[in-house]
Design a protein around this motif. Structure first.
Motif, PDB file in Angstrom:
ATOM      1  N   LYS A 241      -5.727  -6.657   4.439  1.00 14.05           N
ATOM      2  CA  LYS A 241      -6.797  -7.669   4.506  1.00 14.05           C
ATOM      3  C   LYS A 241      -8.145  -7.039   4.172  1.00 14.05           C
ATOM      4  O   LYS A 241      -8.974  -7.659   3.494  1.00 14.05           O
ATOM      5  CB  LYS A 241      -6.828  -8.312   5.890  1.00 14.05           C
ATOM      6  N   ASN A 242      -8.380  -5.821   4.651  1.00 15.16           N
ATOM      7  CA  ASN A 242      -9.629  -5.129   4.330  1.00 15.16           C
ATOM      8  C   ASN A 242      -9.731  -4.866   2.830  1.00 15.16           C
ATOM      9  O   ASN A 242     -10.783  -5.069   2.217  1.00 15.16           O
ATOM     10  CB  ASN A 242      -9.735  -3.817   5.106  1.00 15.16           C
TER      11      ASN A 242
ATOM     12  N   ALA B  48       4.240  -4.869   0.070  1.00 14.04           N
ATOM     13  CA  ALA B  48       4.812  -5.646  -1.033  1.00 14.04           C
ATOM     14  C   ALA B  48       4.540  -7.141  -0.882  1.00 14.04           C
ATOM     15  O   ALA B  48       4.390  -7.845  -1.884  1.00 14.04           O
ATOM     16  CB  ALA B  48       6.314  -5.397  -1.136  1.00 14.04           C
ATOM     17  N   SER B  49       4.438  -7.628   0.347  1.00 12.02           N
ATOM     18  CA  SER B  49       4.220  -9.061   0.565  1.00 12.02           C
ATOM     19  C   SER B  49       2.851  -9.527   0.067  1.00 12.02           C
ATOM     20  O   SER B  49       2.640 -10.714  -0.146  1.00 12.02           O
ATOM     21  CB  SER B  49       4.391  -9.408   2.047  1.00 12.02           C
TER      22      SER B  49
ATOM     23  N   TYR C  59       3.018  -5.044  -9.933  1.00 13.84           N
ATOM     24  CA  TYR C  59       2.960  -3.920  -8.991  1.00 13.84           C
ATOM     25  C   TYR C  59       2.144  -2.771  -9.589  1.00 13.84           C
ATOM     26  O   TYR C  59       2.300  -2.424 -10.757  1.00 13.84           O
ATOM     27  CB  TYR C  59       4.356  -3.370  -8.693  1.00 13.84           C
ATOM     28  N   PRO C  60       1.296  -2.149  -8.769  1.00 13.00           N
ATOM     29  CA  PRO C  60       0.545  -0.986  -9.249  1.00 13.00           C
ATOM     30  C   PRO C  60       1.380   0.288  -9.152  1.00 13.00           C
ATOM     31  O   PRO C  60       2.409   0.324  -8.468  1.00 13.00           O
ATOM     32  CB  PRO C  60      -0.633  -0.909  -8.263  1.00 13.00           C
ATOM     33  N   ALA C  61       0.928   1.324  -9.811  1.00 11.25           N
ATOM     34  CA  ALA C  61       1.493   2.658  -9.579  1.00 11.25           C
ATOM     35  C   ALA C  61       1.110   3.042  -8.150  1.00 11.25           C
ATOM     36  O   ALA C  61       0.110   2.554  -7.615  1.00 11.25           O
ATOM     37  CB  ALA C  61       0.913   3.652 -10.581  1.00 11.25           C
TER      38      ALA C  61
ATOM     39  N   PHE D  14       7.665   4.141   6.879  1.00 11.61           N
ATOM     40  CA  PHE D  14       7.625   3.767   5.465  1.00 11.61           C
ATOM     41  C   PHE D  14       8.244   2.392   5.193  1.00 11.61           C
ATOM     42  O   PHE D  14       7.661   1.581   4.477  1.00 11.61           O
ATOM     43  CB  PHE D  14       8.322   4.820   4.604  1.00 11.61           C
ATOM     44  N   ALA D  15       9.407   2.103   5.752  1.00 12.32           N
ATOM     45  CA  ALA D  15      10.103   0.841   5.434  1.00 12.32           C
ATOM     46  C   ALA D  15       9.272  -0.374   5.829  1.00 12.32           C
ATOM     47  O   ALA D  15       9.107  -1.306   5.024  1.00 12.32           O
ATOM     48  CB  ALA D  15      11.469   0.799   6.106  1.00 12.32           C
ATOM     49  N   ILE D  16       8.729  -0.388   7.033  1.00 13.45           N
ATOM     50  CA  ILE D  16       7.941  -1.545   7.467  1.00 13.45           C
ATOM     51  C   ILE D  16       6.639  -1.642   6.680  1.00 13.45           C
ATOM     52  O   ILE D  16       6.228  -2.732   6.271  1.00 13.45           O
ATOM     53  CB  ILE D  16       7.691  -1.555   8.994  1.00 13.45           C
TER      54      ILE D  16
END
Length: 126
Positions: free
Chosen positions: A55-56, A92-93, A100-102, A84-86
């Protein structure tokens, strides 16, 4: 010419830096931590921290007239790679898979204000 970008919708800089700089259509966003821009509170729990950081970042992109589709590079700093997974799922959301960026994700021993996550980004106006 360099243009400093800032907004009260993201935390104010806590040191000798700016939230972001725009130069030749490229926006360089300083690392954002999970701080509530309204009351300065540090958010707890990695899922809520990740949402606050995004959000920031979104507020700074908005101030520059951009959005996440303009982001070309992101760097994620984590205190614990087990998160990492969460973090990846929440990160991604906020993004469109088409743009998607690098990115790299790095585990670090310590971050400002002892938070668990910090993310910086580079975006391009075109």
């Amino acid at each position: 010419m360099k243009e400093m970008i800032s907004t009260d919708q993201a935390p104010a800089a806590i040191g000798p830096y700016t939230q972001a700089n725009m130069i030749h259509g490229i926006l360089y966003i300083s690392g954002q931590i999970p701080m509530n821009p309204i009351n300065g509170e540090i958010i707890k729990e990695i899922d809520k921290q990740t949402h606050q950081v995004m959000k920031n970042l979104q507020a700074i992109l908005d101030a520059a007239g951009l959005d996440f589709s303009h982001v070309v590079k992101a760097t994620i700093f984590l205190k614990n790679m087990d998160d990492f997974a969460i973090v990846n799922e929440i990160y991604a959301s906020y993004l469109d898979p088409v743009s998607y960026p690098a990115r790299e994700t790095v585990e670090v021993s310590r971050l400002p204000k002892n938070v668990d996550i910090e993310i910086s980004m580079i975006a391009h106006k075109n």
